[in-house]
Design a protein around this motif. Sequence first.
Motif, short mmCIF file in Angstrom:
data_model
loop_
_atom_site.label_atom_id
_atom_site.label_comp_id
_atom_site.label_asym_id
_atom_site.label_seq_id
_atom_site.Cartn_x
_atom_site.Cartn_y
_atom_site.Cartn_z
N GLN B 5 6.53 1.18 13.01
CA GLN B 5 6.42 -0.04 13.37
C GLN B 5 5.81 -0.35 14.88
N PRO B 56 0.17 -4.37 3.07
CA PRO B 56 1.06 -3.30 2.27
C PRO B 56 0.01 -3.27 1.01
N TYR B 180 10.29 5.30 10.81
CA TYR B 180 9.86 3.83 10.62
C TYR B 180 10.25 2.99 11.56
N SER B 181 11.38 3.14 12.28
CA SER B 181 11.80 2.38 13.66
C SER B 181 12.90 3.43 14.14
N VAL B 184 15.55 4.98 12.23
CA VAL B 184 15.58 4.71 10.40
C VAL B 184 14.16 5.16 9.91
N GLU B 188 14.50 5.61 4.20
CA GLU B 188 15.66 4.81 3.85
C GLU B 188 15.26 3.66 3.71
N VAL B 189 14.16 3.08 4.46
CA VAL B 189 13.96 1.70 4.02
C VAL B 189 13.04 1.33 2.71
N PHE B 190 12.28 2.34 2.36
CA PHE B 190 11.22 1.81 1.23
C PHE B 190 11.56 2.76 0.03
N GLN B 192 13.70 3.51 -2.11
CA GLN B 192 14.33 2.87 -3.34
C GLN B 192 13.07 2.05 -4.17
N SER B 193 12.55 1.24 -3.22
CA SER B 193 11.38 0.39 -3.81
C SER B 193 10.36 1.26 -4.48
N TYR B 195 10.51 4.32 -5.54
CA TYR B 195 10.97 4.83 -6.85
C TYR B 195 10.81 3.78 -7.98
N GLU B 196 11.46 2.57 -7.73
CA GLU B 196 11.49 1.74 -8.87
C GLU B 196 10.22 0.97 -9.14
N MET B 197 9.34 0.65 -8.23
CA MET B 197 8.13 0.21 -8.50
C MET B 197 7.21 1.30 -9.25
N ARG B 199 8.73 3.32 -11.41
CA ARG B 199 9.00 3.16 -12.81
C ARG B 199 8.52 2.09 -13.38
#
Lengths: 985, 985
Positions: B5, B56, B180-181, B184, B188-190, B192-193, B195-197, B199
């Motif tokens: 960041q 993004p 990332y910051s 962090v 840790e921040v992205f 899960q997203s 993985y799920e996106m 999917r």
Amino acid sequence: MLTMQDALARLTAYWTDQGALVVQPMNTEVGAGTLNPATFLRVLGPEPWKVVYVEPSVRPDDSRYGENPNRLQTHTQLQVILKPDPGNPQELYLGSLTAIGIDVAAHDVRFVEDNWASPALGAWGLGWEVWLDGLEITQFTYFQQAGGLNLDPVSVEITYGIERIIMALQDKTHFKEIEYSKGVSYGEVFGQSEYEMSRYYLDDADIEANRKLLDIYAGEAQRMIDAGLPVPAHTFVLKCSQAFNVLDSRGAVSTAERAAEFARMRRLAGEVAGLWVTRRTELGLPLGTVPPLDAARPPATTQTSEDARTLIFEIGTEELPPGELRSARTQLLRLVTEGLAGTRLTHGEIRVFGTPRRLIAVVPAVGAREDDHVRLVRGPKAQQAYAPDGTPTKALEGFVRGQGITVTDVTSVELNGVQHVVFEKQEEGRAAPAVLADVLAQVVSGLRAAKNMRWNDPKLSFSRPIRWLTALWGDDVVPVTVSTLAAGRETRLLRTAATPVIAVESAETFIETLGVNGIVPDHEDRRELIVVGAQDLVYPDGKIDVNGEAALIDQITDLVEQPLPLLGTFDEAYLELPDAVLTTVMRKHQRYLPVRDADGALLPMFVTVANGPVDVELVRTGNEAVLRARYEDAAFFYRADREVPLALLKARLSRLTFTDKLGSMADRADRIAALAQLFASQLGLSSATLDRAAALVKFDLGSQLVTEMTSLAGVMARDYALNAGEDRPVAQAVYEAELPRNTGDALPRSVAGALLSVADRLDVITGLAATVGLPTGSSDPFAVRRAVLGLLAVHRATPALASLDLVDGLAQAAAAQPVPVSPAVLEACADFLAKRLEQALTEEGKPIDRVRAVLAHANRPSTVDVLLAQLDSLAADPGFVAVAAAIQRARRIVPAGTAGSYDPSTLKEPAELALHAAVNAVPDFSDISSFVEATRGLVEPLNTFFDEVFVMADDPALRAARLGLLAKVRDLGEGLVDWTHLRLQ
Amino acid sequence: MLTMQDALARLTAYWTDQGALVVQPMNTEVGAGTLNPATFLRVLGPEPWKVVYVEPSVRPDDSRYGENPNRLQTHTQLQVILKPDPGNPQELYLGSLTAIGIDVAAHDVRFVEDNWASPALGAWGLGWEVWLDGLEITQFTYFQQAGGLNLDPVSVEITYGIERIIMALQDKTHFKEIEYSKGVSYGEVFGQSEYEMSRYYLDDADIEANRKLLDIYAGEAQRMIDAGLPVPAHTFVLKCSQAFNVLDSRGAVSTAERAAEFARMRRLAGEVAGLWVTRRTELGLPLGTVPPLDAARPPATTQTSEDARTLIFEIGTEELPPGELRSARTQLLRLVTEGLAGTRLTHGEIRVFGTPRRLIAVVPAVGAREDDHVRLVRGPKAQQAYAPDGTPTKALEGFVRGQGITVTDVTSVELNGVQHVVFEKQEEGRAAPAVLADVLAQVVSGLRAAKNMRWNDPKLSFSRPIRWLTALWGDDVVPVTVSTLAAGRETRLLRTAATPVIAVESAETFIETLGVNGIVPDHEDRRELIVVGAQDLVYPDGKIDVNGEAALIDQITDLVEQPLPLLGTFDEAYLELPDAVLTTVMRKHQRYLPVRDADGALLPMFVTVANGPVDVELVRTGNEAVLRARYEDAAFFYRADREVPLALLKARLSRLTFTDKLGSMADRADRIAALAQLFASQLGLSSATLDRAAALVKFDLGSQLVTEMTSLAGVMARDYALNAGEDRPVAQAVYEAELPRNTGDALPRSVAGALLSVADRLDVITGLAATVGLPTGSSDPFAVRRAVLGLLAVHRATPALASLDLVDGLAQAAAAQPVPVSPAVLEACADFLAKRLEQALTEEGKPIDRVRAVLAHANRPSTVDVLLAQLDSLAADPGFVAVAAAIQRARRIVPAGTAGSYDPSTLKEPAELALHAAVNAVPDFSDISSFVEATRGLVEPLNTFFDEVFVMADDPALRAARLGLLAKVRDLGEGLVDWTHLRLQ
């Protein structure tokens, strides 16, 4: 000049310096930063999260083609989430304003109550709008729930409205003039987009296409939920929301559709939230968990006085809403009173004070310690305490051992007639600080608000966070601890004070210390300062209507700690706007006091009350700019509206859906008109005024100003109608059709207005009862309850409608609905009407027994009023009481089903013959007064009859005749009064 | 450590310091920052625009569930647009790297050719990938067109790949490990997203829903275009693009659908672009217009030498692509040569040099001025110049006045046989600098590349921008000016040099000055440094295959100015990967030289060539990390693929659409298998190897590695097949089925491989011809031309297939297609085949007449080869020539339609009887060799016949017989050779 992009950069840098992450705006359209997963998902569950990001927020409904100076379809939010609440989020926030060059001491920065809720997200929180010189610049919220889940820890959400802040900082009157970056204006960069997206949202979006999108998105959201993937599911919920908003801005969403879509989104959002929490837990909470705060340790204190001293207790809070502050003061008095009553401390009269940021109890002369005290400790019965030889038994030995005494210490007394061994224990009174610490701790945890919230404290809950405790008994700190808070001798002044935290010498000097530092703790003192200050400011040109504005003044009084009334002015040209428009904006939106001349006419000025020693010129200018912007908005609409023929405004109603099943607002207006005219013809009240008013009714809903400020419906109708050259009575009737707008509001004075008002409400009630059902519990999304109360009020207040039967009216309104209204629904409506009337009357203080006695007339509420009034005046009339008592007695004696007829020849006793004659001589009556007159002749014969006649004679024929005679008595007044309910003195 | 960041904030601040606006990412999913209206719309039209923003970027296709260390479905771009080109965008860009702590002098930062095009946007530009130690970190593009519109001014687009840059800076091997910051991680921040996106994009997106979305979006885009609203229209084009990408990542897009959707998006984007320009113009170009640059003024120079001196001319450019550099050197030599030839300056041998950043011409001994010169100026004809009395006429007087001479200065000479008055004008030779200035200006504007671009210069156009000119003749600046450029004595060194710009003493010292400062201008010198340096580095462990890698070495040589070969190593474990995988990555992706041992086996090392005096350790480490990441990627897929049974890989083909009308890749593989087996049975070539290979053919398209690196199709099939235990010949045949992959590629060596290859190509040709048509012009999206060329090559190279008739083959392939293939289409295919064969053969150098003479055999290309070879060896055979000439003569004499039959008894003359006997004695022949043998006996009789017999006898019967006889001659070799085309020596 600070450009907009610099301001965004500085705010971002400020929050990253505070340890926040930066993320990007959501890459699908959202209406607010709250919807970004960086807020909506991250506030869920136990992981910490601190983030700042920009969010261009799309509000199709706010589209104005870029013409309105203050309204944009896409505005820029800067969003901050602090999870957990760091304990000082307001102070951090003020620091961020300083970071963009706002002198928070010179400006009037205020935290004004705002309870945020998003039904579509199943989310709510408590907090404030932050005002900068009257301009709302930020939403500040403690999130309590999201997706229907309780949040623990609670997150602080800070949402800056960037365009507004920059317009204020750059002194611009139109958003397009904002200096976006050096030498480049906002309009140059975004003006075209603002226009074109407005076109899409208001005119050109294809409704069918967006409906399909909404359904496809909802389908994908559900599929992703079923697949256990909250992230894509959430994205699709957001897309649903945008598609819905587009449909809404195209006027394609009915009330019922709105409710259904909100329910669907709420359900989806709830499932997403639940899934997210589950998934994060499965992932082992990658960001860790928030450690709980430690409980506070009481400060070490020594008692320095043996004399009685004053106790002060200050509960420091973040800005309480005025209503909650009032209630909290009352609670504080009660809790301290009860608490002290539970001790053996002597004390003087308890007084309580409060400002938005503190609740204070002052108790003079609190004794240094409780009196010493003898307590009788009961031992075994004397009989079991001593053996016959007088030696102590094991029972007695056990008792003395337990008390740490010897057998010689006990005596024997009779308790409940039995001799017991007892021990007179000498108990020393506890020192005041220790006693007070317990009492005051209970006070804090005992506080409750109408709407409570949690913050970073694991155990407390209140209207807003409690941040500090100041407790002094004389010179000594009272060692109160409550959860994470420990009392001290420090109090806090205004946040912008040179020394925001100061130590207090002693309880006796506390109030003075506050006063010296500008804080006015007493509501009445502050009110006085405001009233006197305001009148001074406007003298001699005008004055404040102190009585008329009493509620507003009370509210303002509880919005400040150190009131500083300021006079502002506005351009006289705005006086062309209707009074209601001007004052609605001042009172409701800005909490400004209107100023009127001797004749009551508005003057182009206002009084606002700042908090603390601000830069008066700066704050005045700021407030004036805010009011100007609001008036400019209103004037813009007002002028535009007045140029549109009434017929055209009315024609727009066909584009406004009332509900999907009940048609458009135009359909509804037509039904109201027809119904009012039907009633008029039934009652012989037809008139040209009514016919014209009926043709116009509700036309102002098609105006822009009413679209913006719905509370002006009716008021604007009158104004626009007069402007268009309609007759004054017509204009008045169209206005009155909207009355009453809430409980206690004015009622129609003209018959035409009353007829339209009644018709309006009957239409709402029957239509909604048939489609969504009557309200149950506290939920009443369509305000049917209010419609019923209004209907009753109008009927009761309008003599010309006395003979209008509202149950018949319901049936007639039902017949005009575009949906079938079943008899069962109509019956339920009538029942609902009667229940609301009963409730209204009892709330007005009418005795419930009398209300129920005449409630059968609920179909004509004015009749009920008449009857109740008569009951009031006749309840003590001995004749009425006697007859009524006889009727009630007769009801008890006569078996159910007995007819009121008999063979008079069977009667023999003089008393029964006399009653027979008297009963049959009762003349007709129409109300309670005439009933009393009519039955006056019955009193004597009834008394004699009951004294002398044995009704249940052995002779069956005789018994039957006597019962028949009594049944005739029983039936007196049947249909007029329900005697069962009536309680007689 | 610089967090991600912080890096974004610093880059943003850097560019805003350069005057850029900051805008927000697009609030609908986009695949790249280019799609944001802040790029796509703003690069259009004449308004200036300078912007920086984060984007993004969503690439559904790059979804890897977050498992792949370097691949993300959403990666973060930082996008910069500079409009107009500021003249030094590369230098500004390097400054931005410094701003995030990259020491550009220590690292190897390179601008590597990249021509960007987005067919869906109708956009293209030229520029580079920027490499940081071999890692692509930025796309740098001069936008030339968007929405099909030429851009004027041109915009510079700089797109940073943030995750890659940060991984390099933070030395991370997985994106999830990025800090990332502070404290962090990215994961840790992205995580899960991610993985799920993934999917959603790979597994769970509903195909039908997304198809509907695509159509709705396209509909709204069109409607908004029709409404004249480019902004919402553009938004919907973006939504189209995302919906398409989702469908694509779900494997639901066929080749034909892709083409159709791209066409639709291109059309929509084009209309949006046009509308935008119109609207901006209507709005009066709110941001103004870019002022044009002034033309350069030539420097004031004085000539300081009268001796011949060296001329040097340097054209300074931004990094030229190697291919363009080669061509530019040749052009430079030609242009300077021609230019000087047009002057009267003496000069020595012209030499040219070039590096990516400069083109240099060196001309020794250029005379100080042109020789003086006499020019004959022609006046009037003598006859008209003088009156009969010899006095000058008005004509002559006018002439001498015009020349500023007197009558005595003229003489008379004969020109074209007519006496004219002439004047011998003495012309002084011009000074060298002035002459050279003109010549060199022409050189600059004369340069042309295969693909030219414009930058901020209003008049120039070249492969990449020309930024400076250095022109010296001896000590003097040659005052060349071209458009906005004026030559000087300054040259530029490496951008990272301590003094990046230095003055050059004289032309004679120029090359030395460059050399002293590290620049090696001569390609051969650089090549030598690279080859020797590289061999030194790997000695004695291994060596570079200098001949095998010649093309690569040439390319590398033209990527640097100051070559610094570096040795890198990689983990031996990666040697488990197939050779082709390792070398494809090294050569194609990284331009690394592979290192082999004495046996030719790859060693775990590579040589890369840095540009300039970098920090060797740093650059080595960086390059090694890049290679490791690429190999890790490949190994990840390779291992995964090898664990999947071949049948399962093959089964995945049913999920890959070939084209919407021609079914899946599985269908196609089935057709290929059946067709190959059919041919085999017709030709008696059936085998178990073929049967098994046919069952497997194309299975590796189902593997992840081939999905990633399509050029490995076939190669991986062989590897995976062997790994799965298939027989080597089977594996080889499956590999060979893909051959040839391009012109000049290897051809199948096995019969099974050849059969599959032929079947594959016949299937492609017939299927596509019937559905999308045969290619016309230069467009050949489905590479049908390549398929045809491959088909011909395989047939020609495979003796076993000699008797396979390709036209029959087309018919058989057509019969297997899921769509009808009409006879007309089949005919067109055969024709197309013949044309390509004709073209291939002539390109191989075969004389066109001979090719056409035997092209009737195009259905069996190997037969054509045989016949051509025979023609080659027999073309000079006198017998053949004589017979052929006679046949051609006969064709001329005999009227069309004359049959080759006659009544021999009519013949009388000995010569015709002899010919009759000889013709009828011609034995059968099957090819040209046997034809020559068979017709040898005809030579003599034919000669005699033509000498002695008058064919067109008066007697009709006789004439008919003679013509019949000649017709029989004419028909000799019919079907074998088309005599018409054959040119005889």
